[in-house]
Design a protein around this motif. Structure first.
Motif: not given
Length: 492
Positions: A366-375, A401-409
């Motif tokens: 499970i990865v939980t990036p904020h937009p900067g990390e996702a970029a 793969g796995g589960v992605v959580v893109l944090k933010g509004n």
């Protein structure tokens, strides 16, 4: 996880398909749907503002404008002074929208070209300019009209979606109407819950317009809006014979020099969310401080991947990244964690090391990036991620793969087959440490036997809902530790 427990969210194209299916396959005339939309919008207008001094309806040339003409007709019949300001060439209006315009004109509704009038600072303004079909930035008279609406200072009702807001992404396309109330029809548009949308939609009401359930089965959704209660209901009650061994051991790996607090927050959140045992692998210099802060946490000083191995062997779930840093020490620990094959939440500097190519992803994380990390993970700019958060989340899931959580509004949670949205949370969460708490929450749920997607979905909703309760005392100054008592209370 049963997706039937959650609200379906649709793109603009999917909503048009729903509309088409209702008209063509279920013989509901388009003008009938338009009339129902106008009635729903007008009922909301009256229910919110009773009998306003006047109603000004701004209409474009498409079906959204047709809805507006019928709202104007209803207001006029109610005895409210009503004016339609027409944008675009009225000669280009056709189909059901033309029928709506002709009805309003026949019933005596005043219609004025926008060029010959202005939005007055009185009564209620109805935005029926552009709808969901906008493909690029708002320009010309439409941009001017939106500026006038926003400057008038009068209450605004948006028909279906605030004009200028992208129905698919929640991005403002140059400029957008700031509505006090939005009434959306047939399908909830996913853009109404993402990115900039909450600053523009105001209160949101939904009207299904009597579309049969079969229509929704014919045009299935691929994104769902989460609700906390069904997710909590899926957590089994604890038996009288419960003991800590039943609820898993979480190992938090992080806390390089100067960043012990991040690991402490993740560990405390894991405890508050029900993990049986929580250990922290960190720099030896931080052990005393962690024990002093939370004596229930078991911190261990580690200098290498070899030191970490006994802790990995005894863990059920790993939370890797809070305060991990990007030093050689950080890389050694992350490599060892990945090699263990244990269920893992990867956050913060763990993601940065992954983006830098220092380690390789493995399935079922499970990865939980904020937009900067996702970029950084996608090799694009943060602006590109935010321009279409749904596409960015899908791209990350396909890559990692796995589960992605893109944090933010409008946080997004994606597995290979599902896309979920959580709109819990508030601007007070814009402070350091919130992401560390989230990683600990999800880690605890994994340790208690939740599947990765369910753990991520519940964790994100729980985290945001706890912040919403904490923010009742004020958003400014809200800090990550303010969430801890509410996490525990919500889980019960």
């Amino acid at each position: 996880m049963d997706l039937d427990d959650f609200e379906a969210l649709y793109t603009a194209a999917q909503t048009r398909a729903l509309d088409s299916c209702a008209i063509n396959d279920h013989q509901i005339p388009g003008i009938t749907l338009m009339s129902r939309a106008a009635e729903a919008a007008f009922d909301c207008l009256i229910g919110t503002w009773a009998q306003p001094e006047c109603v000004q309806v701004l209409c474009g040339t498409g079906n959204n404008g047709g809805d507006g003409y019928l709202v104007a007709d209803l207001a006029h019949k109610r005895g409210i002074k009503t004016t339609v300001l027409q944008l675009g060439d009225a000669d280009k209006i056709g189909g059901d929208a033309l029928l709506a315009r002709e009805q309003a004109l026949a019933n005596g509704v005043e219609v004025i070209p926008f060029d010959d009038a202005a939005v007055l600072p009185i009564g209620v303004v109805v935005d029926a300019l552009l709808g969901t079909g906008l493909g690029g930035d708002v320009r010309g008279d439409y941009a001017e009209a939106i500026a006038e609406i926003n400057a008038a200072g009068t209450p605004v009702l948006a028909v279906d979606i605030p004009s200028g807001l992208c129905a698919d992404t929640g991005r403002v396309l140059g400029t957008a109407v700031r509505a006090d109330l939005t009434v959306t029809f047939i399908g909830l548009k996913r853009g109404l819950f993402a990115l900039q949308a909450p600053d523009y939609t105001g209160e949101l009401q939904f009207a299904g317009l009597g579309v049969p359930a079969q229509v929704y089965r014919q045009v299935p959704a691929d994104c769902f809006r989460l609700q906390l209660e069904p997710l909590l209901d899926a957590m089994p009650p604890r038996p009288a014979t419960a003991h800590k061994g039943l609820y898993g051991t979480v190992l938090v790996i992080g806390g390089d020099y100067g960043m012990a607090g991040a690991a402490a927050l993740a560990a405390e959140a894991a405890l508050r969310c029900g993990a049986g045992l929580v250990r922290v692998a960190t720099r030896p210099q931080h052990v005393a401080a962690l024990v002093a802060r939370t004596p229930e946490i078991m911190p261990v000083g580690v200098e290498s991947g070899a030191d970490l191995q006994p802790l990995l062997d005894s863990a059920d779930t790993l939370v890797v990244g809070p305060g991990l840093g990007q030093s050689p020490w950080s890389e050694y620990l992350l490599q060892a964690a990945l090699a263990s094959g244990k269920p893992m939440v990867l956050d913060a500097d763990g993601l940065n090391l992954l983006a830098a190519g220092k380690v390789q992803p493995r399935p079922r994380m499970i990865v939980t990036p904020h937009p900067g990390e996702a970029a950084r993970l996608l090799g694009v700019s943060t602006a590109e991620v935010q321009a279409d958060r749904f596409a960015a989340t899908s791209a990350l899931q396909q890559k990692l793969g796995g589960v992605v959580v893109l944090k933010g509004n409008g946080s997004l949670i994606a597995s290979e087959k599902e896309m979920l949205l959580s709109d819990y949370g508030n601007p007070g969460m814009a402070s350091g440490g919130m992401g560390d708490v989230l990683s600990g929450v999800i880690g605890a749920l994994l340790a208690q036997g939740q599947e990765p997607l369910a753990a991520a979905a519940l964790g994100v909703c729980l985290h945001g809902a706890a912040a919403d309760i904490a923010a009742e005392e004020g958003m400014r100054g809200l800090v990550a530790t303010d969430l801890m008592p509410w996490l525990r209370e919500l889980l019960g």
